[in-house]
Design a protein around this motif. Structure first.
Motif, mmCIF file in Angstrom:
data_model
loop_
_atom_site.group_PDB
_atom_site.id
_atom_site.type_symbol
_atom_site.label_atom_id
_atom_site.label_comp_id
_atom_site.label_asym_id
_atom_site.label_seq_id
_atom_site.Cartn_x
_atom_site.Cartn_y
_atom_site.Cartn_z
ATOM 1 N N PHE A 168 6.840 -4.340 -8.722
ATOM 2 C CA PHE A 168 6.350 -2.963 -8.854
ATOM 3 C C PHE A 168 5.060 -2.920 -9.674
ATOM 4 O O PHE A 168 4.081 -2.266 -9.292
ATOM 5 C CB PHE A 168 7.431 -2.104 -9.526
ATOM 6 C CG PHE A 168 6.975 -0.730 -9.921
ATOM 7 C CD1 PHE A 168 6.969 0.313 -8.997
ATOM 8 C CD2 PHE A 168 6.535 -0.466 -11.219
ATOM 9 C CE1 PHE A 168 6.539 1.583 -9.364
ATOM 10 C CE2 PHE A 168 6.106 0.793 -11.588
ATOM 11 C CZ PHE A 168 6.111 1.821 -10.656
ATOM 12 N N LEU A 169 5.049 -3.629 -10.800
ATOM 13 C CA LEU A 169 3.855 -3.652 -11.656
ATOM 14 C C LEU A 169 2.686 -4.327 -10.946
ATOM 15 O O LEU A 169 1.529 -3.913 -11.091
ATOM 16 C CB LEU A 169 4.168 -4.371 -12.968
ATOM 17 C CG LEU A 169 5.194 -3.668 -13.872
ATOM 18 C CD1 LEU A 169 5.531 -4.542 -15.080
ATOM 19 C CD2 LEU A 169 4.664 -2.311 -14.322
ATOM 20 N N GLY A 170 2.972 -5.363 -10.167
ATOM 21 C CA GLY A 170 1.917 -6.027 -9.407
ATOM 22 C C GLY A 170 1.269 -5.082 -8.411
ATOM 23 O O GLY A 170 0.038 -5.057 -8.263
ATOM 24 N N LEU A 171 2.097 -4.311 -7.716
ATOM 25 C CA LEU A 171 1.565 -3.318 -6.783
ATOM 26 C C LEU A 171 0.773 -2.250 -7.511
ATOM 27 O O LEU A 171 -0.317 -1.851 -7.080
ATOM 28 C CB LEU A 171 2.720 -2.657 -6.014
ATOM 29 C CG LEU A 171 3.338 -3.422 -4.847
ATOM 30 C CD1 LEU A 171 4.512 -2.638 -4.287
ATOM 31 C CD2 LEU A 171 2.329 -3.666 -3.746
ATOM 32 N N LEU A 172 1.326 -1.766 -8.612
ATOM 33 C CA LEU A 172 0.706 -0.663 -9.344
ATOM 34 C C LEU A 172 -0.681 -1.011 -9.870
ATOM 35 O O LEU A 172 -1.621 -0.208 -9.776
ATOM 36 C CB LEU A 172 1.612 -0.252 -10.510
ATOM 37 C CG LEU A 172 1.179 0.975 -11.312
ATOM 38 C CD1 LEU A 172 1.209 2.225 -10.438
ATOM 39 C CD2 LEU A 172 2.089 1.151 -12.530
ATOM 40 N N PHE A 173 -0.840 -2.239 -10.405
ATOM 41 C CA PHE A 173 -2.091 -2.595 -11.074
ATOM 42 C C PHE A 173 -3.068 -3.390 -10.209
ATOM 43 O O PHE A 173 -4.267 -3.398 -10.500
ATOM 44 C CB PHE A 173 -1.782 -3.393 -12.356
ATOM 45 C CG PHE A 173 -1.120 -2.583 -13.430
ATOM 46 C CD1 PHE A 173 -1.816 -1.582 -14.091
ATOM 47 C CD2 PHE A 173 0.200 -2.809 -13.756
ATOM 48 C CE1 PHE A 173 -1.206 -0.830 -15.085
ATOM 49 C CE2 PHE A 173 0.831 -2.064 -14.742
ATOM 50 C CZ PHE A 173 0.124 -1.061 -15.409
ATOM 51 N N PHE A 174 -2.595 -4.038 -9.161
ATOM 52 C CA PHE A 174 -3.492 -4.909 -8.396
ATOM 53 C C PHE A 174 -3.793 -4.423 -6.981
ATOM 54 O O PHE A 174 -4.801 -4.822 -6.399
ATOM 55 C CB PHE A 174 -2.916 -6.336 -8.333
ATOM 56 C CG PHE A 174 -2.789 -6.994 -9.670
ATOM 57 C CD1 PHE A 174 -3.920 -7.356 -10.391
ATOM 58 C CD2 PHE A 174 -1.536 -7.241 -10.219
ATOM 59 C CE1 PHE A 174 -3.800 -7.966 -11.640
ATOM 60 C CE2 PHE A 174 -1.410 -7.837 -11.465
ATOM 61 C CZ PHE A 174 -2.544 -8.202 -12.182
ATOM 62 N N VAL A 175 -2.935 -3.590 -6.426
ATOM 63 C CA VAL A 175 -3.160 -3.103 -5.066
ATOM 64 C C VAL A 175 -3.954 -1.795 -5.116
ATOM 65 O O VAL A 175 -3.576 -0.879 -5.847
ATOM 66 C CB VAL A 175 -1.825 -2.878 -4.331
ATOM 67 C CG1 VAL A 175 -2.067 -2.295 -2.941
ATOM 68 C CG2 VAL A 175 -1.063 -4.191 -4.234
ATOM 69 N N PRO A 176 -5.042 -1.702 -4.371
ATOM 70 C CA PRO A 176 -5.829 -0.461 -4.382
ATOM 71 C C PRO A 176 -5.092 0.672 -3.678
ATOM 72 O O PRO A 176 -4.097 0.457 -2.988
ATOM 73 C CB PRO A 176 -7.088 -0.852 -3.597
ATOM 74 C CG PRO A 176 -6.625 -1.940 -2.682
ATOM 75 C CD PRO A 176 -5.595 -2.711 -3.436
ATOM 76 N N SER A 177 -5.614 1.879 -3.864
ATOM 77 C CA SER A 177 -5.028 3.031 -3.173
ATOM 78 C C SER A 177 -5.152 2.840 -1.658
ATOM 79 O O SER A 177 -6.174 2.381 -1.157
ATOM 80 C CB SER A 177 -5.751 4.309 -3.592
ATOM 81 O OG SER A 177 -5.223 5.423 -2.907
ATOM 82 N N LEU A 178 -4.081 3.178 -0.961
ATOM 83 C CA LEU A 178 -4.047 2.975 0.495
ATOM 84 C C LEU A 178 -3.689 4.295 1.171
ATOM 85 O O LEU A 178 -2.516 4.541 1.515
ATOM 86 C CB LEU A 178 -3.020 1.894 0.864
ATOM 87 C CG LEU A 178 -3.245 0.508 0.242
ATOM 88 C CD1 LEU A 178 -2.019 -0.368 0.433
ATOM 89 C CD2 LEU A 178 -4.480 -0.151 0.840
ATOM 90 N N PRO A 179 -4.689 5.159 1.356
ATOM 91 C CA PRO A 179 -4.407 6.463 1.986
ATOM 92 C C PRO A 179 -3.833 6.298 3.382
ATOM 93 O O PRO A 179 -4.157 5.351 4.100
ATOM 94 C CB PRO A 179 -5.797 7.132 2.032
ATOM 95 C CG PRO A 179 -6.609 6.407 1.002
ATOM 96 C CD PRO A 179 -6.100 4.991 1.017
ATOM 97 N N ALA A 180 -2.971 7.202 3.748
ATOM 98 C CA ALA A 180 -2.374 7.162 5.083
ATOM 99 C C ALA A 180 -3.424 7.474 6.134
ATOM 100 O O ALA A 180 -4.298 8.327 5.934
ATOM 101 C CB ALA A 180 -1.235 8.169 5.173
ATOM 102 N N GLU A 181 -3.380 6.761 7.242
ATOM 103 C CA GLU A 181 -4.276 7.024 8.352
ATOM 104 C C GLU A 181 -3.610 7.966 9.332
ATOM 105 O O GLU A 181 -2.384 8.074 9.385
ATOM 106 C CB GLU A 181 -4.646 5.707 9.052
ATOM 107 C CG GLU A 181 -5.392 4.737 8.153
ATOM 108 C CD GLU A 181 -5.738 3.449 8.887
ATOM 109 O OE1 GLU A 181 -5.328 3.310 10.057
ATOM 110 O OE2 GLU A 181 -6.422 2.605 8.294
#
Length: 396
Positions: A168-181
Motif C-alpha cells: 500500500f505504501l509503495g503504491l501511495l508514494f511511488f505510483v503516480p496518479s492514474l486518472p480513469a479513462e
C-alpha cells in the motif's frame, strides 16, 4: 519499463498471499475455533467464490474512479481484513473478515495488468505477474512458518497484513496518479462468446483448478494426519513444495512452448500418478518428502496449462475480456475443489481426499481429447507455441 511497476508486483504478492495463506494453518484454525477441517476449508473456498462472482462486474462499476485510488483502496482493505482476521473472536467473524475484501480482489488485477501493459508492454505485465507466481509458491510456507515460529496462528495474519501495508505504501508514494479513462467497449467479445471451444476450455479450467485444490487445499492437514508431521516439519515441507513449484513453472513453460496438447495431457497423468503415490506411501516420512518434491514440481503447471490452452486462438482485442472469464473460472475451480475436498474428508477422512483430485484430473484428461474448434480459427502448434514465449504474463 518504469520502476513503479514493481510496486504493482509487490501488491500482487500481497493479495495472493492473503488468499492462499490460510492453507497452511487450516488445521490450527479448525482446532482454535472448534470446527471441522472441511468447515475451515470454507475460508479458502468462500474467498475464491466471492472473487469469481465479482470479477466480471466490479471493474465496470468503478470505471470512472482514479485507478491509483482504487488499487490503494484494495490493498488498504486487505490490511484491515488481515488485522480483523487476527483478532477474530469466533469463526463467523473470521469468515466475514475473509470474504469482504474478496469483492475488491479482481479490481487489482484488472487495473494493474491494464496499467502495466500501457506503461511497459509485455515486460511490465510479466513483472506484475511474477508477484503472483512467487506468492502462489511461497506465500503459504512463509505465513505457515510465521504461525509456527511465534506459536500463534494470529502471526500468519499479522504477516499478511504487514505485506499488504508495505505494498500500500509503495503504491501511495511511488505510483503516480492514474486518472480513469473514458471506457471503450471491447470489440470482438460477442464473437468470442460464440466459440464453443472457449466454453469447453473454461469448463476444463474449472475442473483443473478444482482437481488441484481439492487436495492441495488440505495439504497441511494431510501432512499432519497421514504423514504425522509436526508444525515445523509441515512448514518446511510447504517451503519445499513452493520451491519446487518455481522450478516447475519454468519447466512447464518450456514444455508448453514445444507442444501444448502433449504437455497438458502429461500434466494430468503426472499429477494423478503423484497423488496415487501420496495415498499409498504418504504415511512414510522419507518417501513423502520425495513425493512432495515431485508434487510441487508438477502442481504449478496447472496454472499455466489452462491459460495457454484458452488464450492461444483468442483475438488480441478480446484477450482482456477472456482473461476476466479465466479469473472467474480459476476461482470457481478453487472454491469447488476446496468444497469437494472438504466433503470427502468429512465422510472418508483426510487420506481419501486425493481420490477426488484423481477423479477430476481423469475427467479433465478425457476432455482434452475433445476439440470444438472451427477450422478457420485453428492454429498450428508452432503458432500456438509463440503465445507461450512469456508464460508468466498470462498466468491468471
Amino acid at each position: 519499463m518504469k520502476k513503479w511497476i514493481y510496486s504493482l508486483a509487490f501488491g500482487a504478492f500481497g493479495i495472493i498471499t492473503t488468499e492462499f495463506g490460510v492453507i497452511g494453518i487450516l488445521p490450527v484454525l479448525a482446532k482454535e475455533f472448534n470446527v471441522s477441517i472441511d468447515t475451515a476449508g470454507w475460508l479458502l473456498s468462500a474467498f475464491a467464490l466471492t472473487v469469481a462472482v465479482s470479477s466480471p462486474f466490479i471493474t465496470a462499476f468503478t470505471a470512472k474512479i482514479n485507478r491509483k485510488l482504487l488499487m490503494c483502496l484494495v490493498l488498504g482493505a486487505f490490511v484491515l481484513s488481515n488485522l480483523l482476521s487476527a483478532f477474530s473472536p469466533n469463526f463467523t467473524v473470521l469468515m466475514i473478515a475473509r470474504v469482504l475484501p474478496a469483492f475488491l480482489h479482481p479490481l487489482f488485477w484488472n487495473i494493474s495488468l491494464a496499467i502495466a501493459f500501457k506503461e511497459g508492454g509485455a515486460k511490465a505485465v510479466s513483472t506484475v505477474m511474477t508477484g503472483l507466481s512467487i506468492a502462489t509458491v511461497l506465500g503459504v510456507p512463509i505465513t505457515t512458518y510465521a504461525a509456527e515460529y511465534f506459536n500463534n496462528w494470529q502471526a500468519s495474519f499479522f504477516l499478511s497484513s504487514v505485506i499488504s501495508l508495505i505494498a500500500f505504501l509503495g503504491l501511495l508514494f511511488f505510483v503516480p496518479s492514474l486518472p480513469a479513462e473514458k471506457g471503450q467497449e471491447s470489440q470482438g467479445q460477442s464473437h468470442v462468446l460464440k466459440n464453443p471451444q472457449l466454453w469447453l476450455n473454461l469448463l476444463s479450467t474449472i475442473l483443473t483448478l478444482a482437481a488441484m485444490f481439492s487436495s492441495y487445499g488440505y495439504l497441511a492437514a494431510y501432512l499432519e494426519k497421514v504423514s504425522h508431521m509436526n508444525g515445523a516439519q509441515i512448514s518446511m515441507m510447504l517451503l519445499l513444495f513452493g520451491g519446487m513449484g518455481i522450478l516447475g513453472n519454468w519447466i512447464a513453460g518450456i514444455a508448453l512452448s514445444k507442444n501444448i496438447k502433449l504437455s497438458a495431457r502429461s500434466f494430468f497423468v503426472l499429477l494423478i500418478g503423484i497423488q496415487l503415490l501420496a495415498y499409498f506411501f504418504g504415511s512414510i516420512f522419507i518417501p513423502m518428502v520425495i513425493i512432495l518434491s515431485l508434487w510441487g514440481l508438477v502442481h504449478t503447471g496447472g496454472f499455466l496449462v489452462p491459460n495457454i490452452r484458452t488464450t492461444r486462438n483468442i483475438p488480441h482485442n478480446a484477450l482482456e475480456f477472456v482473461n476476466s472469464l479465466l479469473t472467474s473460472s480459476y476461482n470457481i475451480g478453487i472454491s469447488l475443489g476446496a468444497t469437494l475436498g472438504g466433503i470427502v474428508i468429512a465422510r472418508y477422512g483426510v487420506q481419501a481426499v486425493v481420490w477426488m483430485s484423481i477423479a477430476l484430473l481423469a475427467l479433465t484428461f478425457g476432455i482434452s481429447f475433445i476439440s470444438l474448434e472451427r477450422k478457420e480459427s485453428e492454429t498450428t502448434e508452432k503458432e500456438a507455441a509463440d503465445e507461450v514465449e512469456n508464460p508468466v504474463m498470462i498466468m491468471e
